[in-house]
Design a protein around this motif. Structure first.
Motif, PDB file in Angstrom:
ATOM      1  N   ALA A 134      85.340  15.367 -22.817  1.00 32.23           N
ATOM      2  CA  ALA A 134      85.053  16.126 -21.600  1.00 32.23           C
ATOM      3  C   ALA A 134      83.831  15.578 -20.881  1.00 32.23           C
ATOM      4  O   ALA A 134      83.816  15.467 -19.649  1.00 32.23           O
ATOM      5  N   GLN A 135      82.802  15.223 -21.631  1.00 30.09           N
ATOM      6  CA  GLN A 135      81.606  14.658 -21.014  1.00 30.09           C
ATOM      7  C   GLN A 135      81.912  13.329 -20.350  1.00 30.09           C
ATOM      8  O   GLN A 135      81.437  13.053 -19.246  1.00 30.09           O
ATOM      9  N   SER A 136      82.735  12.507 -21.010  1.00 32.11           N
ATOM     10  CA  SER A 136      83.105  11.214 -20.443  1.00 32.11           C
ATOM     11  C   SER A 136      83.932  11.390 -19.180  1.00 32.11           C
ATOM     12  O   SER A 136      83.687  10.724 -18.164  1.00 32.11           O
ATOM     13  N   ASP A 137      84.906  12.294 -19.218  1.00 31.70           N
ATOM     14  CA  ASP A 137      85.751  12.526 -18.047  1.00 31.70           C
ATOM     15  C   ASP A 137      84.934  13.080 -16.886  1.00 31.70           C
ATOM     16  O   ASP A 137      85.148  12.701 -15.728  1.00 31.70           O
ATOM     17  N   LEU A 138      84.002  13.973 -17.191  1.00 36.43           N
ATOM     18  CA  LEU A 138      83.170  14.530 -16.137  1.00 36.43           C
ATOM     19  C   LEU A 138      82.286  13.433 -15.525  1.00 36.43           C
ATOM     20  O   LEU A 138      82.159  13.353 -14.293  1.00 36.43           O
ATOM     21  N   GLU A 139      81.690  12.628 -16.361  1.00 37.79           N
ATOM     22  CA  GLU A 139      80.818  11.574 -15.855  1.00 37.79           C
ATOM     23  C   GLU A 139      81.589  10.597 -14.965  1.00 37.79           C
ATOM     24  O   GLU A 139      81.107  10.177 -13.900  1.00 37.79           O
ATOM     25  N   ASN A 140      82.803  10.261 -15.389  1.00 34.24           N
ATOM     26  CA  ASN A 140      83.636   9.372 -14.576  1.00 34.24           C
ATOM     27  C   ASN A 140      83.953  10.005 -13.229  1.00 34.24           C
ATOM     28  O   ASN A 140      83.979   9.316 -12.188  1.00 34.24           O
ATOM     29  N   MET A 141      84.189  11.300 -13.228  1.00 39.27           N
ATOM     30  CA  MET A 141      84.484  11.999 -11.979  1.00 39.27           C
ATOM     31  C   MET A 141      83.274  12.038 -11.071  1.00 39.27           C
ATOM     32  O   MET A 141      83.359  11.813  -9.863  1.00 39.27           O
ATOM     33  N   LEU A 142      82.095  12.334 -11.652  1.00 34.15           N
ATOM     34  CA  LEU A 142      80.884  12.446 -10.838  1.00 34.15           C
ATOM     35  C   LEU A 142      80.439  11.109 -10.266  1.00 34.15           C
ATOM     36  O   LEU A 142      80.000  11.030  -9.123  1.00 34.15           O
ATOM     37  N   THR A 143      80.540  10.073 -11.078  1.00 36.70           N
ATOM     38  CA  THR A 143      80.078   8.758 -10.610  1.00 36.70           C
ATOM     39  C   THR A 143      81.125   8.037  -9.778  1.00 36.70           C
ATOM     40  O   THR A 143      80.819   7.053  -9.094  1.00 36.70           O
TER      41      THR A 143
END
Length: 201
Positions: free
Chosen positions: A190-199
């Motif tokens: 979830a943290q990885s997916d969120l970071e990919n979405m934000l960046t």
């Protein structure tokens, strides 16, 4: 542009350890199997989350379904501390988002008296800007009404939010309202997916 991250609590920021809680209390295998289907996964648990009836009435109905385990059910709800377990990285995750300027919100199906007990130990609460808890508003996910309540309460725009939840149906409900969603399979994912979405914006 995403400005706000909305989190479910159970199995996203903490572990809902209902089965381990039964094992820690010494319940037999037969008892665990029975209470899995006629308590935790039964529609009566949804009634606890919804909060329309007092929790003591709902628990009494659970005991009526499994009278042979009435004492075990009583002890299960008497000792709430073992029902959830903190995830070590949750506070740092939310703190990091706050430091980057994102709004952080909670949207959770949660019995009110349990939330009062558990939230005192949630180390991520200082980084939360606002929350909607199902039992306090008498509506629960995946009903789209609870998402609208959060958006309206804090003047959030759906297109500026991303929602993280462990259940597919809850993510789908958010997406129908224009909120981007991430299904949490693990905290790392979830943290990885969120970071990919934000960046990636």
């Amino acid at each position: 542009m995403i400005k706000n991250v909305i989190f479910d609590i159970g199995n996203v920021l903490v572990d809902f350890s209902w089965k381990q809680h039964m094992m820690d209390l010494g319940f037999s295998g037969d008892c665990i199997q029975r209470l899995t289907h006629y308590m935790v996964l039964h529609p009566l648990w949804d009634e606890l989350d919804l909060g329309v009836r007092h929790h003591s009435e709902v628990i009494a109905d659970m005991q009526a379904l499994s009278p042979q385990y009435a004492k075990e059910i009583e002890s299960y709800f008497r000792d709430l501390d073992g029902l959830v377990r903190l995830r070590s990285g949750s506070a740092a995750w939310l703190r990091g988002l706050k430091e980057r300027g994102y709004g952080v919100y909670l949207l959770s199906n949660y019995p009110d008296w349990m939330f009062d007990v558990h939230s005192r130990e949630f180390d991520f609460m200082p980084y939360v800007d606002g929350m909607v808890v199902s039992s306090r508003v008498k509506v629960m996910k995946p009903d789209e009404g609870i998402y609208r309540l959060l958006l309206e309460k804090y003047s959030l725009r759906a297109e500026e939010c991303v929602f993280i939840d462990d259940r597919a149906e809850n993510c789908e409900a958010a997406e129908r309202l224009g909120i981007r969603a991430i299904r949490c399979i693990s905290a790392e994912q979830a943290q990885s997916d969120l970071e990919n979405m934000l960046t990636g914006e």
